[in-house]
Enzyme design. Structure first.
Site, PDB file in Angstrom:
ATOM      1  N   LYS A  15     -13.025   7.742  -1.553  1.00 62.18           N
ATOM      2  CA  LYS A  15     -12.879   6.576  -2.454  1.00 62.18           C
ATOM      3  C   LYS A  15     -12.838   5.290  -1.629  1.00 62.18           C
ATOM      4  O   LYS A  15     -13.529   4.322  -1.945  1.00 62.18           O
ATOM      5  CB  LYS A  15     -11.583   6.710  -3.245  1.00 62.18           C
ATOM      6  CG  LYS A  15     -11.110   5.439  -3.933  1.00 62.18           C
ATOM      7  CD  LYS A  15      -9.861   5.626  -4.748  1.00 62.18           C
ATOM      8  CE  LYS A  15      -8.583   5.503  -3.982  1.00 62.18           C
ATOM      9  NZ  LYS A  15      -8.147   4.141  -3.691  1.00 62.18           N
ATOM     10  N   CYS A  28       1.786  -3.941  -6.964  1.00 67.54           N
ATOM     11  CA  CYS A  28       1.556  -2.662  -7.643  1.00 67.54           C
ATOM     12  C   CYS A  28       2.718  -1.744  -7.290  1.00 67.54           C
ATOM     13  O   CYS A  28       3.669  -2.155  -6.634  1.00 67.54           O
ATOM     14  CB  CYS A  28       0.231  -2.052  -7.199  1.00 67.54           C
ATOM     15  SG  CYS A  28       0.256  -1.563  -5.495  1.00 67.54           S
ATOM     16  N   ARG A  37       1.130  -6.708  -2.390  1.00 69.40           N
ATOM     17  CA  ARG A  37      -0.192  -6.504  -1.776  1.00 69.40           C
ATOM     18  C   ARG A  37      -0.787  -7.867  -1.395  1.00 69.40           C
ATOM     19  O   ARG A  37      -1.670  -8.375  -2.050  1.00 69.40           O
ATOM     20  CB  ARG A  37      -1.112  -5.758  -2.750  1.00 69.40           C
ATOM     21  CG  ARG A  37      -0.570  -4.460  -3.299  1.00 69.40           C
ATOM     22  CD  ARG A  37      -0.309  -3.386  -2.271  1.00 69.40           C
ATOM     23  NE  ARG A  37      -1.492  -2.891  -1.612  1.00 69.40           N
ATOM     24  CZ  ARG A  37      -2.246  -1.892  -2.088  1.00 69.40           C
ATOM     25  NH1 ARG A  37      -1.945  -1.372  -3.237  1.00 69.40           N
ATOM     26  NH2 ARG A  37      -3.304  -1.466  -1.426  1.00 69.40           N
ATOM     27  N   ASP A  97      -1.055   7.137   3.078  1.00 74.04           N
ATOM     28  CA  ASP A  97      -1.553   7.726   1.826  1.00 74.04           C
ATOM     29  C   ASP A  97      -1.246   9.211   1.712  1.00 74.04           C
ATOM     30  O   ASP A  97      -1.503   9.809   0.666  1.00 74.04           O
ATOM     31  CB  ASP A  97      -3.072   7.506   1.690  1.00 74.04           C
ATOM     32  CG  ASP A  97      -3.396   6.051   1.476  1.00 74.04           C
ATOM     33  OD1 ASP A  97      -4.570   5.676   1.609  1.00 74.04           O
ATOM     34  OD2 ASP A  97      -2.468   5.276   1.198  1.00 74.04           O
ATOM     35  N   ARG A 138      -7.641   7.929 -10.680  1.00 78.92           N
ATOM     36  CA  ARG A 138      -8.181   6.828  -9.863  1.00 78.92           C
ATOM     37  C   ARG A 138      -8.744   7.369  -8.554  1.00 78.92           C
ATOM     38  O   ARG A 138      -9.691   6.805  -8.000  1.00 78.92           O
ATOM     39  CB  ARG A 138      -7.081   5.803  -9.561  1.00 78.92           C
ATOM     40  CG  ARG A 138      -6.638   4.974 -10.752  1.00 78.92           C
ATOM     41  CD  ARG A 138      -5.738   3.861 -10.306  1.00 78.92           C
ATOM     42  NE  ARG A 138      -6.343   3.181  -9.179  1.00 78.92           N
ATOM     43  CZ  ARG A 138      -5.637   2.588  -8.201  1.00 78.92           C
ATOM     44  NH1 ARG A 138      -4.324   2.587  -8.232  1.00 78.92           N
ATOM     45  NH2 ARG A 138      -6.255   1.983  -7.199  1.00 78.92           N
TER      46      ARG A 138
HETATM   47  C1  EPZ Z   1      -6.076   0.192   2.068  1.00 75.90           C
HETATM   48  O1  EPZ Z   1      -5.361  -0.744   1.288  1.00 75.90           O
HETATM   49  C2  EPZ Z   1      -6.255   1.416   1.176  1.00 75.90           C
HETATM   50  N1  EPZ Z   1      -6.997   1.043  -0.026  1.00 75.90           N
HETATM   51  C3  EPZ Z   1      -4.875   1.963   0.776  1.00 75.90           C
HETATM   52  O2  EPZ Z   1      -5.109   3.162   0.034  1.00 75.90           O
HETATM   53  C4  EPZ Z   1      -4.106   2.316   2.049  1.00 75.90           C
HETATM   54  O3  EPZ Z   1      -2.814   2.758   1.698  1.00 75.90           O
HETATM   55  C5  EPZ Z   1      -4.000   1.059   2.943  1.00 75.90           C
HETATM   56  O4  EPZ Z   1      -5.325   0.566   3.227  1.00 75.90           O
HETATM   57  C6  EPZ Z   1      -3.298   1.343   4.262  1.00 75.90           C
HETATM   58  O5  EPZ Z   1      -3.988   2.371   4.936  1.00 75.90           O
HETATM   59  C7  EPZ Z   1      -8.335   0.872   0.071  1.00 75.90           C
HETATM   60  O6  EPZ Z   1      -8.936   1.010   1.122  1.00 75.90           O
HETATM   61  C8  EPZ Z   1      -9.043   0.521  -1.202  1.00 75.90           C
HETATM   62  P1  EPZ Z   1      -3.850  -3.083   4.078  1.00 75.90           P
HETATM   63  P2  EPZ Z   1      -5.238  -2.284   1.790  1.00 75.90           P
HETATM   64  O7  EPZ Z   1      -4.407  -4.437   3.797  1.00 75.90           O
HETATM   65  O8  EPZ Z   1      -6.448  -2.675   2.551  1.00 75.90           O
HETATM   66  C9  EPZ Z   1      -0.101  -5.811   4.789  1.00 75.90           C
HETATM   67  C10 EPZ Z   1      -4.890   4.615  -1.796  1.00 75.90           C
HETATM   68  O9  EPZ Z   1      -3.929   5.280  -2.186  1.00 75.90           O
HETATM   69  N2  EPZ Z   1      -1.001  -6.951   4.572  1.00 75.90           N
HETATM   70  O10 EPZ Z   1      -4.387  -2.305   5.210  1.00 75.90           O
HETATM   71  O11 EPZ Z   1      -4.863  -3.092   0.606  1.00 75.90           O
HETATM   72  C11 EPZ Z   1       0.095  -4.968   3.526  1.00 75.90           C
HETATM   73  O12 EPZ Z   1       1.106  -5.528   2.710  1.00 75.90           O
HETATM   74  C12 EPZ Z   1      -4.682   3.184  -1.347  1.00 75.90           C
HETATM   75  O13 EPZ Z   1      -6.076   5.040  -1.719  1.00 75.90           O
HETATM   76  C13 EPZ Z   1      -0.522  -8.236   4.810  1.00 75.90           C
HETATM   77  O14 EPZ Z   1       0.631  -8.428   5.198  1.00 75.90           O
HETATM   78  O15 EPZ Z   1      -4.009  -2.198   2.766  1.00 75.90           O
HETATM   79  C14 EPZ Z   1       0.503  -3.636   4.104  1.00 75.90           C
HETATM   80  O16 EPZ Z   1       1.868  -3.686   4.414  1.00 75.90           O
HETATM   81  C15 EPZ Z   1      -3.238   2.735  -1.545  1.00 75.90           C
HETATM   82  N3  EPZ Z   1      -1.360  -9.300   4.596  1.00 75.90           N
HETATM   83  C16 EPZ Z   1      -0.309  -3.547   5.400  1.00 75.90           C
HETATM   84  O17 EPZ Z   1      -0.699  -4.883   5.714  1.00 75.90           O
HETATM   85  C17 EPZ Z   1      -2.651  -9.123   4.179  1.00 75.90           C
HETATM   86  O18 EPZ Z   1      -3.377 -10.125   4.016  1.00 75.90           O
HETATM   87  C18 EPZ Z   1      -1.563  -2.697   5.275  1.00 75.90           C
HETATM   88  O19 EPZ Z   1      -2.270  -3.205   4.170  1.00 75.90           O
HETATM   89  C19 EPZ Z   1      -3.115  -7.813   3.943  1.00 75.90           C
HETATM   90  C20 EPZ Z   1      -2.281  -6.738   4.151  1.00 75.90           C
END
Ligand code: EPZ
Length: 423
Positions: free
Chosen positions: A22, A117, A122, A308, A400
């Site tokens: 996904k 969420c 996020r 995850d 999802r």
């Molecule tokens: C991706 O989300 C995945 N989703 C998530 O999978 C996964 O849990 C996550 O990466 C971490 O591996 C997709 O790829 C669609 P991040 P993403 O930005 O990109 C912080 C699932 O179950 N952060 O890597 O949204 C954030 O709060 C989903 O399939 C900032 O601080 O995650 C988090 O603590 C859930 N500022 C950390 O970084 C930002 O601008 C990692 O978030 C962006 C993120």
């Protein structure tokens, strides 16, 4: 709404196919905004989030169609609309992945700030900073980001945040950089296999990307990209979920199309706990010894232990002989499954970003509520091993990210059925 009814106790045996990833398919679909001509994607799973991304792309002038073989055809036809509306973005966080491509190809993007969420806040500040480093200007208008850029120019930029890198942030900056003028160096880029798959797809379209899979990605901008044919990598999180299903049911599963090299930290942990995981000629064979050992886990950015798979592993460790400790370093609030699992007889105690998992002898079936995608998977795993019947409500969370999960589990011996709730 729909629920899954599970009668626990069956041993799972047989071969289970792993679907396409996904979290690779979604950014790759968004990347088609960048391409002149048609793209054909194979192994794109039929999920709610994929259908949601098709709706969003259609609104943005990208035609999408599944052919008889299941391949997804995408072609950008109309570049007029650059606004990803709140009613679509609020349903799926990954909608944010259209930001970089819209900016690079159409010089403008308007997208609502994705709300929080179930797994916590996020933020997208790193995405915005990365795109501004390439020359974009940002306004916040009625909860929407409006980003514009006459011309994107390559730059050296740092994408690291308090919790490590950002996966979709890396995807957004990468997709913008491929059409920027000159060289872009992304420091502290996400190393996830899904980012590698996106970069490999973009290179097939004519991009010039190196270093994908390492914290330093280098992009030489090009004038345009053409469409390409690409097969999406298997879903490592679905594969990891089924490995745990084999263990908690005391069964033996062969996972077809499983990339075990995408799960090194996770498989290392499961082997230490007592699972037998070996690559065979038909796939990855998983079984477990009767006695499971407790362990300590901390979730990290790739190649560390994946957040995850945290909820699912909590179910497995509930059966270990002794206490385990799970610390969540990526989404510290990602523990909504704890209360629901305790209703089934687990003994989980949350202390801030850590949960103490006390080993128990058995779980008991109960009606439980799904809250987010991976928490729902954990509840299904608990239902497979619990004594009696478990009813997992709000199946839309599970749909999802897990393609045909009840069919796949039923085919290897699980007693599961989907029902429509009367209320
Ligand atoms: C991706 O989300 C995945 N989703 C998530 O999978 C996964 O849990 C996550 O990466 C971490 O591996 C997709 O790829 C669609 P991040 P993403 O930005 O990109 C912080 C699932 O179950 N952060 O890597 O949204 C954030 O709060 C989903 O399939 C900032 O601080 O995650 C988090 O603590 C859930 N500022 C950390 O970084 C930002 O601008 C990692 O978030 C962006 C993120």
């Amino acid at each position: 709404m729909e629920s899954l009814i599970i009668q626990g106790g069956n041993r799972l045996k047989g071969t289970i196919p792993v679907s396409g990833a996904k979290n690779a398919a979604l950014p790759i679909m968004a990347a088609c905004i960048l391409c002149e001509g048609e793209t054909i994607l194979h192994n794109v799973p039929d999920l709610r989030d994929v259908r949601q991304m098709c709706v969003l792309l259609n609104r943005l002038g990208v035609e999408t169609e599944r052919d008889k073989s299941g391949a997804l055809h995408l072609r950008a036809e109309d570049e007029m609309n650059c606004h990803a509306e709140y009613e679509l973005v609020s349903k799926m966080r990954a909608s944010i992945c259209v930001l970089g491509p819209l900016l690079a190809k159409r010089r403008k993007a308007q997208i609502s700030m994705p709300g929080g969420c179930a797994i916590g806040d996020r933020p997208v500040r790193l995405h915005i900073q990365g795109l501004e480093a390439l020359g974009a200007d940002t306004d916040l208008v009625n909860g929407d980001f409006v980003m514009k850029a006459k011309k994107l120019r390559g730059s050296e930029l740092f994408l690291g945040g308090a919790f490590g890198s950002t996966v979709t942030g890396t995807a957004n900056v990468l997709m913008a950089a491929v059409l920027a003028e000159g060289r872009t160096v992304i420091e502290s880029a996400a190393c996830e296999p899904e980012i590698v798959d996106l970069a490999d797809f973009l290179n097939k379209c004519g991009a010039r990307i190196e270093g994908q899979g390492t914290p330093r990605i280098v992009v030489e901008g090009v004038a345009s990209l053409h469409g390409a044919e690409h097969t999406v990598i298997p879903d490592r999180i679905e594969a990891g979920t089924f490995m745990i299903a084999a263990a908690v049911s005391n069964g033996e599963l062969t996972l077809k199309d499983c990339r075990i090299d995408h799960l090194v930290a996770f498989v290392d942990t499961l082997r230490r706990v007592g699972l037998n995981i070996e690559k065979g000629d038909k796939g990855v064979n998983v079984s477990s010894s009767r006695r499971l050992d407790p362990t300590e886990i901390t979730t990290q950015p790739y190649p560390g232990f994946p957040t995850d798979l945290q909820a699912q592993t909590m179910v497995l460790l509930s059966l270990a002989d002794g206490n385990s400790v799970i610390t969540e370093k990526i989404f510290p609030d990602r523990f909504l499954h704890v209360a629901e699992l305790n209703r089934m007889g687990t003994r989980l105690r949350k202390e801030g970003p850590t949960v103490i998992v006390e080993g128990v002898k058995k779980l008991v079936g109960a009606p439980v509520m799904a809250s987010d995608l991976r928490a729902s998977a954990a509840l299904v795993l608990a239902g497979l091993l619990a004594k009696g019947q478990t009813r997992v409500q709000r199946m839309y969370h599970l749909d999802r990210g897990y393609e045909k999960i009840e069919e796949k589990l039923k085919a290897v011996g699980a007693d599961v059925r989907r029902v429509t709730d009367s209320i």
